[in-house]
Structures are given as structure tokens and as C-alpha cells.
Design a protein around this motif. Sequence first.
Motif, PDB file in Angstrom:
ATOM      1  N   PRO A   7       0.833  -1.209   0.000  1.00 59.20           N
ATOM      2  CA  PRO A   7       0.000   0.000   0.000  1.00 59.20           C
ATOM      3  C   PRO A   7       0.867   1.259   0.000  1.00 59.20           C
ATOM      4  CG  PRO A   7      -0.713  -1.554   1.690  1.00 59.20           C
ATOM      5  CD  PRO A   7       0.604  -2.053   1.194  1.00 59.20           C
ATOM      6  N   ILE A   8       0.339   2.322  -0.581  1.00 57.97           N
ATOM      7  CA  ILE A   8       1.031   3.610  -0.568  1.00 57.97           C
ATOM      8  C   ILE A   8       0.806   4.278   0.784  1.00 57.97           C
ATOM      9  CG2 ILE A   8       1.119   5.916  -1.592  1.00 57.97           C
ATOM     10  CD1 ILE A   8       0.279   4.689  -4.228  1.00 57.97           C
ATOM     11  N   GLU A   9       1.886   4.677   1.418  1.00 56.76           N
ATOM     12  CA  GLU A   9       1.751   5.390   2.683  1.00 56.76           C
ATOM     13  C   GLU A   9       1.163   6.774   2.440  1.00 56.76           C
ATOM     14  OE1 GLU A   9       5.147   5.568   5.167  1.00 56.76           O
ATOM     15  OE2 GLU A   9       5.670   3.450   4.918  1.00 56.76           O
ATOM     16  N   HIS A  23      14.287  -0.112  -6.672  1.00 59.77           N
ATOM     17  CA  HIS A  23      13.407   0.789  -7.401  1.00 59.77           C
ATOM     18  C   HIS A  23      11.994   0.694  -6.827  1.00 59.77           C
ATOM     19  CE1 HIS A  23      16.142   0.693 -11.228  1.00 59.77           C
ATOM     20  NE2 HIS A  23      16.630   1.441 -10.259  1.00 59.77           N
ATOM     21  N   ARG A  24      11.260   1.780  -6.979  1.00 61.50           N
ATOM     22  CA  ARG A  24       9.890   1.854  -6.468  1.00 61.50           C
ATOM     23  C   ARG A  24       9.074   2.715  -7.415  1.00 61.50           C
ATOM     24  NH1 ARG A  24       7.159   2.091  -1.270  1.00 61.50           N
ATOM     25  NH2 ARG A  24       9.019   1.117  -0.402  1.00 61.50           N
ATOM     26  N   TYR A  25       7.825   2.290  -7.665  1.00 62.28           N
ATOM     27  CA  TYR A  25       6.953   3.087  -8.529  1.00 62.28           C
ATOM     28  C   TYR A  25       5.531   2.996  -8.000  1.00 62.28           C
ATOM     29  CZ  TYR A  25       5.729   5.564 -12.809  1.00 62.28           C
ATOM     30  OH  TYR A  25       5.326   6.518 -13.707  1.00 62.28           O
ATOM     31  N   ALA A  26       4.885   4.161  -7.858  1.00 58.01           N
ATOM     32  CA  ALA A  26       3.559   4.229  -7.254  1.00 58.01           C
ATOM     33  C   ALA A  26       2.474   4.295  -8.322  1.00 58.01           C
ATOM     34  CB  ALA A  26       3.463   5.448  -6.344  1.00 58.01           C
ATOM     35  N   LEU A  27       1.430   3.500  -8.134  1.00 58.26           N
ATOM     36  CA  LEU A  27       0.223   3.550  -8.956  1.00 58.26           C
ATOM     37  C   LEU A  27      -0.909   4.005  -8.040  1.00 58.26           C
ATOM     38  CD1 LEU A  27       0.578   0.106 -10.812  1.00 58.26           C
ATOM     39  CD2 LEU A  27       1.424   2.340 -11.562  1.00 58.26           C
TER      40      LEU A  27
END
Length: 701
Positions: A7-9, A23-27
Motif C-alpha cells: 500500500p502507498i503510505e 526501485h519503487r513506482y507508485a500507482l
Amino acid sequence: MNPSFEPIENGTGIAVVDPIERHRYALTTPEPVASTAVDTDRFRFPVDAAVGIHTAAISLPSVVSVHVRDESGAIVAQAEHFAGEELPHGRYTIELSAPIKLYCRVEGPLTVTADVEGMTIGFGDTTEVAVGARSHHERPAATVTTTTDPEDVMAAISTFGSALKTTSPERSYPTLRGHPPTVELGDELDLAGLEPPDTDVVIEVPPEYRSIFVIAPLAYYLGARVRPGDEPLLRTGPGREHSLDGPCGFERTVERALKRTFFLDCLARTEGLYPVALHEREAVEVTLDLDLAALYERSLADRLDAYLDVPFAAVEEHLPEWKLTSHVEPVPTSAETLPFLVDDLAVVRCASTESVTRSTELTFDGGVEAAGTKRGDGFTRSTVTSTRSTNSNAGPETDAGFVSPETTDSLEAAWVGEGLPLGASKVSVEAYRNRLDRTPAEGDIDITVVCNDADMDEERDLIEDAYGDRDELPFDVSLHRDLTTAELEDLLSTRTDFLHYIGHVDEGGFECADGELDANTLDSVGVDAFLLNACQSYRQGMALIEGGAIGGIATLTDVLNCEAVRIGRTLAGLLNAGFPLQSALDIARDESIMGDQYLVVGDGGLAITQPAGGHPNLLNIEQKSGLFRIRMEVYPTSMGGMGSLVIPYTEGGKYHLSPGRMPPFDLSSDELQEFLALENVPVKTSGRLSWATELAVDEID
């Protein structure tokens, strides 16, 4: 470890995390979503992990290249900046070229919209969306063992092409090449059952290291077998041969064959899976007597014959800047480094008396004494005042001497062999192997800053805010002062993504509060990457590499404290922005009169974090006739190597091959302000380096 979803904080949606590449990428989604694991077989393309969510839309934090395919696999829409695509109800696969390769499977109507900052993919009503992720991390399929016999080495190099994921022109994409098998020296030849693809291409060279090593990248890219011959030849079938020893000499002819073939594949691939509008194709197609559509359908050998009939001069000025030229000593142990150089599609040159200058002394325009006079500050980061000597107290590895490889037109240069390189990175096969064995790390990106001298607090204060200032990425920055030998040993043995060391280093090692710590005495090293901003730190840097680190930046000689502060501050900003070690140092060198005394050891392609916009870039801006002329230099990364695509953030822009310089474009004052607000990138104006968020447009000359 495969990519994971979390989950996105402080937001809604899911973040896709690659624990190996960090690496990290948010949807993001309009409403909170719960993710459940789904079968990866649902996707047309390979993915490492997948989840399903229910949402009416997905928003992306940046603009990436988007390709939408229907059930047949045909592309029905492409989207980039300023996109506005609408598709009727159907079953679609959406490919997102993000820092982690992403695919979405969905059924329903589809919209894709984008501005200069981000993108939104809409699905009409709330529906199930399957999201698949694939890491850009590549591992060799096997290890090949060879003896020191040159013909056995030829057989080992012949297996490199087995890593190609296709023999079509699409192998010019970095993600479709694959990492060649690693090579180890042993008592007998063992090819691990690997064979090159059936391309009908054979390269013949004399059975000597000097010739064999040079053709390794070309053999890999062509999927060729390498065999002994009296003269360098490339054979594409019965009665079809091309000399590899032209008027410009053997090494340059091989280099030109590689670059020309690769470039023309980049043009031909626009007839295949990704029919994009490519700037380079439009620039040269009218002057080339090639039917690219027909060539795309032909065999690799047939295409190669056609490519090699094209004069190199016809394509030379349109080539992307080559990432790397490696200068390799023609000795058996160098064979173990070849797979890693080939993976970068590096140009290989074999060191010779003509191409490499050797010396036992090191001189940099008068050294610290002259630099101190210019800056008015003679305080160095060493307890030793000498900067040039041939005795054991002078600096690193003086018994092996210094080497100065010839300059090339590549972005980077590397040295494989004995001695300390000037103007090139010091390659270590241990560093590359350490990267392959890199263990996954969950959680924040760890940055460790150590200042072991209170007189150097200025650098610590300046870099404290540089690391971890990016909202989209989680950082954990820890600061340490005046460590003892035991405390520093514990810190160096603990897993951390990056170490920025500020202090003194001398012959005994790192100077600590209670003595000295020699990195050669460590049982293990947990540091992935490092900057040892101290005098003569090369030996300690190499010890960290041998203990388990992947890459770092160290110094050859004494450095003035004021210049070390300047370099340290610049490197901190560049590394935090996603520049790899070598690219960051290449830019930072120009900011100090002692920049040439720093070098990369180990794997210079390592980056401690991902760039915000997909490709790290440097802007050169000048005022011209009431407008601002922008020149963008795009740098390579592990996920954006030779053959990747980039499109400038300007309306109506076209795709360009990366890395290298993009064609210049002009913006008004208001447009430039909007452009600079997109991403905090380094900017040069009148030769001065600053950052986009700091730049006052009305002060640009």
C-alpha cells in the motif's frame, strides 16, 4: 526476490517495489484498494509477480512510454507527453516502461491522458485490473569455464550470444539482450551446454587474446561463433564475407561494424513490435538505400550483409553516444571480465604501447600545493603532505604504476588490468560478481554519512539535506561522527546502500577516534556503494570492493579540504538524483580543480536510487535571441542502457535513442520556468552547475 506490491503510505493505491534494484513506482487510485495475488500466466509478456486490484483509474507519478495492445498483440495506441487516447470496450494489455517494467490487463473501455507531469489511465467504471511487474535485474544463465588456451577462450565467447532473447532487430533494446554467461578460468573447457543462436554468422580472428577480446561484444550482439583464422573476417554464409581489418585498423573496423549494425537495427525495429516515430530514422532514412520494412522480415545474416554495405560515414553523426569503451590488457585473467563489459555493449580495445601511456609518477598540474595557492586553503584530508612520490609513502599502488588510456568518444572509459588508470574507472571482476550476488533489501534506501573529523563538518552540513529530499522515495539517512575503530568496523560490516565517508585516510587506513582501521582486515563488507572523500583512499576503496562492495568513488592523492567539500556536495546531489557513480563523477569533476584526482572503482554503472524522470539528464541552457536554447544530455542507467528510448518533455517531441545529446530546442521564459519545475535536474549556465529548483530564469546569460 521478485518485485512486491504494498500500500502507498499516506495515499491510495499500490507501490511496486524491486528489492534488488532498489526501485519503487507508485500507482495511485481514486479510492483505497486491496491487492490479491494473481497468476502471472495471465500476461502475454513475462512478469515476475502480479496482483489484482479493483479501480476505475490508475494515475502515474511521471510520464512514461505507454503501449496498449489488443488480444492479438497488435498495438492499438501509444501514449507519451500530452496524450489523449480513447479506446472502445475490449481486452487490453497496457505496457508501462517505468523504473520497474509493468503490465496491466483489463477488460473494458480505456482512456490514456497525460500532461508534462504525469499520466492517468481510466477504465470507465470500477473493474478488475491485473498488474504484473518484471525486474530489470538480469542474471547470467550459467558459468562457462575455459582454459588459458586462446581457442578455448574463443569457444567460451561463442556462448555469449546464447543470452540474446531474440535475433530480430528488437535485440537492440537493452531488455531483450540478456546477460552473457560468466566466465571462469579453469583446467578444462566446460561450456555448460550453451550454444549460440543459429544465425549463420561466424567471426574469424587469429588465436590471440588481443584479437579475441576485441570482437567479444560484436560476437555477442550477432550471436556469432568465433573461430581461429589467419585474418579477421566476418562470414554471413557460404561465399559471403566481410573484412574486419579495414583502412582504419582492426579495432576501429570492429567498433564501426558493431555501432553501424546496432544503429540500423534500432531503425529497423520501428517496423516491428514498437512502431514509434524515431528521430534518427527520420534523419537518415532518405539518404540510405535500405528498405527497412523488408529488412525487418529477413534473417540476421541477410540484414547484416545489407547493413555492412552502408558507408559508416552515412550514419556516424546520428549514432547515440556510446556508453563505454573498455581498455583491456590482453592477458588470460581479463577473460573473466568480458561478460560484464559485453553486457554493457562496450567497445573493447586491447591495451598496447600505442594506446596506453604508463608512468611511475603522478602529477596533476602542480598537485595540492598549486591548488592550495589557487584556493587560498592548504588544509588537506591526510596526515601526509606529499602528493607525488615513487616511494611507499606516496599513495596507492605505486609499484604497479599509473596508466593513461587514450581518450575516446564514449561517455565512459574503463581500465581492465594492472595499474591505476587516469581518466578511466578501475574495473574489478569482484565488483561485478558482488552485484550479481546482491541480496534483496526491503524498506528504505539506507544512506550512511560518517564525518570523522570535526574540522570537516562543513561538508556534512551541506550534504545532510541533499540525500533523501525526494518525496516519492523513502530514504533513511543516518549521520555518525568521531567513530572508533570498532564502531566503524561494525558500520562497514552492516548492510547499507551507500556510505559517504568524510575524514582522513592514510597508509594505515581510516583514521578513527582511537586509531586506524584498515578495510583489508574486515571479515565482511555490507556497504553496496561508497564515496571515500579523503586523501589517497583508493586502497581502502579496493579493499571494500574485495570484501563485498559493488562500486565506489575514491581518490588517488591528497585532496584539499575545500575542493573535497565542493566535490562531495556535487556528488551527493547527483547520486541522490539517480545518476550512476561514473556519470556523477564525470559531471562533478568539472566543478573542482582537483576533480581528476577522483576515480571510480568497481562497477561504475551502479546507482543508489532511480532517476525521477526515467533517465538522468543534464541541461545546458543559454539565452539566444530572446529565447532560451536547451541542450539536454541523457545519461545511461542499468535499466536504460544502449538502445533505450527517451523523449524530451516538449510538446510534439519525438523519440530519440539514448544515451547522448538530444537535439537542441528553444523555450520562452515562461515555458522554461514550467520546464524546470518538472524535475530537479542539474543545469549548467555559463559553465556554472546548479539545480533546476535553484535557478532564476531572469539571471541566465
